[in-house]
Write a protein that holds these residues in place. Structure first.
Motif, PDB file in Angstrom:
ATOM      1  N   LEU A 196      -7.679  -4.123  10.080  1.00  0.00           N
ATOM      2  CA  LEU A 196      -8.152  -4.585   8.780  1.00  0.00           C
ATOM      3  C   LEU A 196      -7.887  -3.482   7.749  1.00  0.00           C
ATOM      4  CD1 LEU A 196      -9.592  -6.624   7.008  1.00  0.00           C
ATOM      5  CD2 LEU A 196     -11.769  -5.675   7.769  1.00  0.00           C
ATOM      6  N   THR A 197      -7.003  -3.767   6.814  1.00  0.00           N
ATOM      7  CA  THR A 197      -6.576  -2.749   5.855  1.00  0.00           C
ATOM      8  C   THR A 197      -7.146  -3.006   4.465  1.00  0.00           C
ATOM      9  OG1 THR A 197      -4.547  -2.481   7.129  1.00  0.00           O
ATOM     10  CG2 THR A 197      -4.539  -1.587   4.908  1.00  0.00           C
ATOM     11  N   LEU A 198      -7.276  -4.264   4.109  1.00  0.00           N
ATOM     12  CA  LEU A 198      -7.858  -4.605   2.801  1.00  0.00           C
ATOM     13  C   LEU A 198      -8.890  -5.703   3.027  1.00  0.00           C
ATOM     14  CD1 LEU A 198      -4.576  -4.816   0.689  1.00  0.00           C
ATOM     15  CD2 LEU A 198      -6.321  -3.027   0.523  1.00  0.00           C
ATOM     16  N   GLU A 199     -10.156  -5.368   2.812  1.00  0.00           N
ATOM     17  CA  GLU A 199     -11.228  -6.342   3.028  1.00  0.00           C
ATOM     18  C   GLU A 199     -11.628  -6.934   1.677  1.00  0.00           C
ATOM     19  OE1 GLU A 199     -14.719  -4.630   4.827  1.00  0.00           O
ATOM     20  OE2 GLU A 199     -15.061  -6.450   5.994  1.00  0.00           O
ATOM     21  N   ASP A 200     -11.871  -8.233   1.670  1.00  0.00           N
ATOM     22  CA  ASP A 200     -12.274  -8.913   0.427  1.00  0.00           C
ATOM     23  C   ASP A 200     -11.327  -8.588  -0.724  1.00  0.00           C
ATOM     24  OD1 ASP A 200     -14.399 -10.071   1.713  1.00  0.00           O
ATOM     25  OD2 ASP A 200     -15.798  -8.452   1.196  1.00  0.00           O
ATOM     26  N   PHE A 201     -10.065  -8.833  -0.478  1.00  0.00           N
ATOM     27  CA  PHE A 201      -9.031  -8.543  -1.469  1.00  0.00           C
ATOM     28  C   PHE A 201      -8.954  -9.721  -2.441  1.00  0.00           C
ATOM     29  CE2 PHE A 201      -4.234  -7.593  -2.061  1.00  0.00           C
ATOM     30  CZ  PHE A 201      -4.508  -6.632  -3.020  1.00  0.00           C
ATOM     31  N   GLU A 202      -9.206  -9.425  -3.694  1.00  0.00           N
ATOM     32  CA  GLU A 202      -9.352 -10.482  -4.703  1.00  0.00           C
ATOM     33  C   GLU A 202      -8.000 -10.866  -5.316  1.00  0.00           C
ATOM     34  OE1 GLU A 202     -12.320 -11.732  -5.843  1.00  0.00           O
ATOM     35  OE2 GLU A 202     -13.770 -10.361  -4.920  1.00  0.00           O
ATOM     36  N   VAL A 216      -4.239  -5.376  -7.240  1.00  0.00           N
ATOM     37  CA  VAL A 216      -3.173  -4.561  -6.655  1.00  0.00           C
ATOM     38  C   VAL A 216      -3.827  -3.472  -5.822  1.00  0.00           C
ATOM     39  CG1 VAL A 216      -1.223  -3.028  -7.116  1.00  0.00           C
ATOM     40  CG2 VAL A 216      -1.702  -4.913  -8.675  1.00  0.00           C
ATOM     41  N   ALA A 217      -3.324  -3.259  -4.614  1.00  0.00           N
ATOM     42  CA  ALA A 217      -3.837  -2.165  -3.783  1.00  0.00           C
ATOM     43  C   ALA A 217      -2.692  -1.211  -3.467  1.00  0.00           C
ATOM     44  CB  ALA A 217      -4.439  -2.709  -2.499  1.00  0.00           C
ATOM     45  N   GLY A 218      -3.018   0.041  -3.357  1.00  0.00           N
ATOM     46  CA  GLY A 218      -2.006   1.018  -2.988  1.00  0.00           C
ATOM     47  C   GLY A 218      -1.909   2.135  -3.997  1.00  0.00           C
ATOM     48  N   PRO A 219      -0.961   3.051  -3.805  1.00  0.00           N
ATOM     49  CA  PRO A 219       0.074   2.956  -2.769  1.00  0.00           C
ATOM     50  C   PRO A 219      -0.401   3.435  -1.392  1.00  0.00           C
ATOM     51  CG  PRO A 219       0.423   4.909  -4.095  1.00  0.00           C
ATOM     52  CD  PRO A 219      -0.747   4.194  -4.687  1.00  0.00           C
ATOM     53  N   LEU A 220       0.111   2.746  -0.364  1.00  0.00           N
ATOM     54  CA  LEU A 220      -0.043   3.204   1.015  1.00  0.00           C
ATOM     55  C   LEU A 220       1.243   3.942   1.365  1.00  0.00           C
ATOM     56  CD1 LEU A 220      -1.155  -0.269   2.307  1.00  0.00           C
ATOM     57  CD2 LEU A 220      -2.528   1.762   2.759  1.00  0.00           C
ATOM     58  N   SER A 221       1.113   5.102   1.964  1.00  0.00           N
ATOM     59  CA  SER A 221       2.303   5.841   2.374  1.00  0.00           C
ATOM     60  C   SER A 221       2.659   5.435   3.800  1.00  0.00           C
ATOM     61  CB  SER A 221       2.026   7.351   2.290  1.00  0.00           C
ATOM     62  OG  SER A 221       3.179   8.072   2.654  1.00  0.00           O
ATOM     63  N   LEU A 222       3.752   4.706   3.952  1.00  0.00           N
ATOM     64  CA  LEU A 222       4.098   4.150   5.262  1.00  0.00           C
ATOM     65  C   LEU A 222       5.521   4.536   5.664  1.00  0.00           C
ATOM     66  CD1 LEU A 222       2.765   0.478   4.844  1.00  0.00           C
ATOM     67  CD2 LEU A 222       1.619   2.395   5.979  1.00  0.00           C
ATOM     68  N   PRO A 223       5.711   4.904   6.927  1.00  0.00           N
ATOM     69  CA  PRO A 223       7.069   5.145   7.413  1.00  0.00           C
ATOM     70  C   PRO A 223       7.838   3.826   7.522  1.00  0.00           C
ATOM     71  CG  PRO A 223       5.461   5.453   9.185  1.00  0.00           C
ATOM     72  CD  PRO A 223       4.685   5.158   7.941  1.00  0.00           C
ATOM     73  N   ALA A 224       9.160   3.951   7.527  1.00  0.00           N
ATOM     74  CA  ALA A 224       9.996   2.756   7.629  1.00  0.00           C
ATOM     75  C   ALA A 224       9.681   2.000   8.905  1.00  0.00           C
ATOM     76  CB  ALA A 224      11.467   3.155   7.600  1.00  0.00           C
ATOM     77  N   TYR A 243       2.803  -0.912  -2.220  1.00  0.00           N
ATOM     78  CA  TYR A 243       1.727  -1.570  -2.960  1.00  0.00           C
ATOM     79  C   TYR A 243       1.577  -2.985  -2.419  1.00  0.00           C
ATOM     80  CZ  TYR A 243       2.553   2.214  -6.276  1.00  0.00           C
ATOM     81  OH  TYR A 243       2.702   3.445  -6.849  1.00  0.00           O
ATOM     82  N   VAL A 244       0.336  -3.446  -2.378  1.00  0.00           N
ATOM     83  CA  VAL A 244       0.080  -4.811  -1.933  1.00  0.00           C
ATOM     84  C   VAL A 244      -0.558  -5.568  -3.095  1.00  0.00           C
ATOM     85  CG1 VAL A 244      -1.061  -6.253  -0.222  1.00  0.00           C
ATOM     86  CG2 VAL A 244      -0.282  -3.955   0.409  1.00  0.00           C
ATOM     87  N   LEU A 245       0.012  -6.732  -3.415  1.00  0.00           N
ATOM     88  CA  LEU A 245      -0.503  -7.523  -4.529  1.00  0.00           C
ATOM     89  C   LEU A 245      -0.967  -8.876  -4.026  1.00  0.00           C
ATOM     90  CD1 LEU A 245       2.162  -5.789  -5.650  1.00  0.00           C
ATOM     91  CD2 LEU A 245       1.445  -6.852  -7.794  1.00  0.00           C
ATOM     92  N   HIS A 246      -2.016  -9.374  -4.649  1.00  0.00           N
ATOM     93  CA  HIS A 246      -2.569 -10.674  -4.291  1.00  0.00           C
ATOM     94  C   HIS A 246      -2.286 -11.646  -5.429  1.00  0.00           C
ATOM     95  CE1 HIS A 246      -4.969 -13.917  -3.062  1.00  0.00           C
ATOM     96  NE2 HIS A 246      -6.053 -13.294  -2.643  1.00  0.00           N
TER      97      HIS A 246
END
Lengths: 270, 233
Positions: free
Chosen positions: A48-54, A58-66, A30-33
């Motif tokens: 560019l993964t999150l544009e105009d992030f206020e 909170v954005a996500g969840p993104l499923s990411l490998p280690a 999760y990405v939080l601003h």
């Protein structure tokens, strides 16, 4: 030949994404601003993964490998090719975890980024976990309740957290400078059964932009150890007899899990 | 090979496509020595594939535009938004017409020893640490079969048949209707607690009481009667 290369690349990419290497699972990220007043663009590994992030989103969840991820955060109207990033870091994301990455102010007010692993491990029935994360421009804090600091939630410095497990309930609490009990800001804490309730202090305490963010994530919830629903033996006097399911119990358990009426094989009474 | 002609063709096409990709991936050539696969379809599929790939190649050659922004779900992370959400409606009473049951429901948790709390003889307990009616997972309503010498609300639960209707009234004055799909008696030792109290998956209403042989020393029944019902609205 270019076509071939492109095609080979596509096949290899497909293989990579279809079967991530290694035994480790991806993490939910999760990405939080938590920086007030600035809308941003978030680049992950140059994309560019999150544009105009206020702020406060909170954005996500993104499923990411280690792995290590290059995270660059620009003001929303900046040109990533020409302008400097507000934040440019490469945090490590572990595998198989729930991770929250928050852009926030350091104690001295400079923008920074912290990654927290969210503890979603098993809880007993009726218990909730609470994580208090200090991500505000402010010195270390204590969480106080009833005029005293809460065990496990003391001396939390910027970029760190305190984690406690409590009986599920609402706890009227406040934030105080570490070592004091003067509440500077109310931080009502709800311990929700089977969940990790995560509270972030964000903004600038002195500058008036202080606030709270929160995430509530499902942990591994415990359940009661049994259902004792009779103590008088009236059923026997009633003359009823019930057959006990042993082998069928497994099938019925499956039916219970799936809600499948077809598995009514295990039913003992019509 | 399947014996339906149409299916055979589809299978052959799939195989050819896969074979093509493998061959191209392995040696970057369109060599057609792929065993049983006939040359004609190979050519067709290769052309189709080539057409699809062409734009990608062009894009790689040119200066990349801004990459597409992935669709990552976003939500308001303000404390007041996350924790101030309206709590879901919870059960206040349950009606089972077939058994002439119309009883109040009270929220219950766990005893200090870890067992589920069960209210007195005339009330039904809703497990408040689990799901509520209308949510995913199992909404658990438990009541005594008997308590301190009195028949409990669920005294006749073991007689409830598949197809019976159970109505749960909620504190927002709505009513959720369920139809019984299963009734099972378990030895308490094998009661599938994970499933009974599951918090995700399809919505199910789980009614539980005691049953079976009575141990007069322990003042306890050996079994649990578990009735499952699914929403019908």
């Amino acid at each position: 030949m270019k076509r071939m290369i492109a095609l080979v690349a596509a096949v290899v990419m497909a293989a990579v994404f279809a079967a991530p290497a290694g035994a480790q699972d991806n993490s939910d990220v999760y990405v939080l601003h938590g920086i007030p007043g600035v809308t941003v663009d978030v680049y992950v590994n140059g994309d560019l993964t999150l544009e105009d992030f206020e702020p406060m989103d909170v954005a996500g969840p993104l499923s990411l490998p280690a792995g290590n991820y290059d995270i660059q955060i620009f003001a929303a109207d900046a040109d990533p090719a020409a302008d400097d990033a507000v934040i440019d870091v490469s945090p490590a994301v572990p595998g198989g975890e729930s991770v929250s990455v928050i852009a926030h102010l350091a104690e001295d007010g400079t923008p920074t980024l912290s990654a927290f692993v969210n503890d979603l491990s098993a809880l007993d029935a009726g218990e909730g976990r609470v994580s208090i994360r200090h991500t505000a421009a402010a010195p270390a804090v204590d969480i106080v309740a009833g005029g005293a600091a809460v065990d496990g939630l003391t001396n939390i410095a910027n970029g760190s957290e305190g984690v406690v497990v409590l009986p599920a309930d609402d706890y009227p609490t406040g934030i105080a400078a570490a070592g004091t009990t003067d509440v500077l800001f109310d931080a009502p804490v709800t311990a929700a059964a089977g969940q990790n309730t995560i509270v972030y202090a964000v903004g600038d305490l002195a500058g008036g932009s202080f606030g709270l963010m929160a995430q509530v994530l499902d942990a591994e919830a415990g359940e009661p150890t049994g259902v004792p629903a009779g103590n008088s033996g009236l059923l026997a006097e009633d003359g009823s007899s019930t057959n006990v399911v042993l082998v069928g119990g497994l099938l019925a358990a499956a039916a219970l899990a799936l809600g499948v009426p077809a598995l009514r094989v295990a039913r003992t009474r019509g | 090979m399947p014996n339906t002609p149409l299916r055979s063709v589809r299978w052959a096409r799939t195989l050819v496509l896969v074979a093509c990709l493998l061959v191209l991936a392995a040696c970057g050539s369109g060599d057609e020595s792929t065993g049983a696969v006939s040359p004609a379809p190979t050519t067709t599929v290769t052309e189709a594939t080539t057409t699809t790939v062409a734009p990608t190649t062009t894009a790689v050659d040119e200066t990349p535009l801004r990459p597409p922004v992935p669709d990552v779900p976003r939500s308001d992370g303000r404390f007041s938004s996350v924790l101030g959400e309206d709590r879901p409606a919870v059960p206040v009473s349950v009606r089972i017409g077939n058994l002439e049951i119309d009883a109040p429901v009270v929220p219950v948790g766990v005893e200090p020893d870890g067992l589920m709390e069960i209210p007195g003889a005339s009330e039904v307990g809703w497990y408040r640490f689990g799901s509520t009616a209308g949510e995913a997972g199992s909404t658990v309503l438990a009541a005594h079969v008997d308590f301190n010498g009195r028949e409990g609300v669920f005294f006749e639960l073991r007689d409830l048949e598949v197809g019976a209707i159970v109505e749960v009234e909620l504190d927002d004055e709505t009513t959720r209707r369920y139809e019984v799909i299963d009734s099972t008696t378990y030895l308490k030792e094998v009661l599938p607690l994970d499933d009974v109290f599951r918090r995700s998956g399809d919505e199910v209403l789980t009614l539980i009481t005691c049953g079976g042989a009575f141990d007069s020393v322990e003042r306890s029944y050996e079994d649990n009667v578990v009735v499952l019902a699914v929403p019908i609205d």
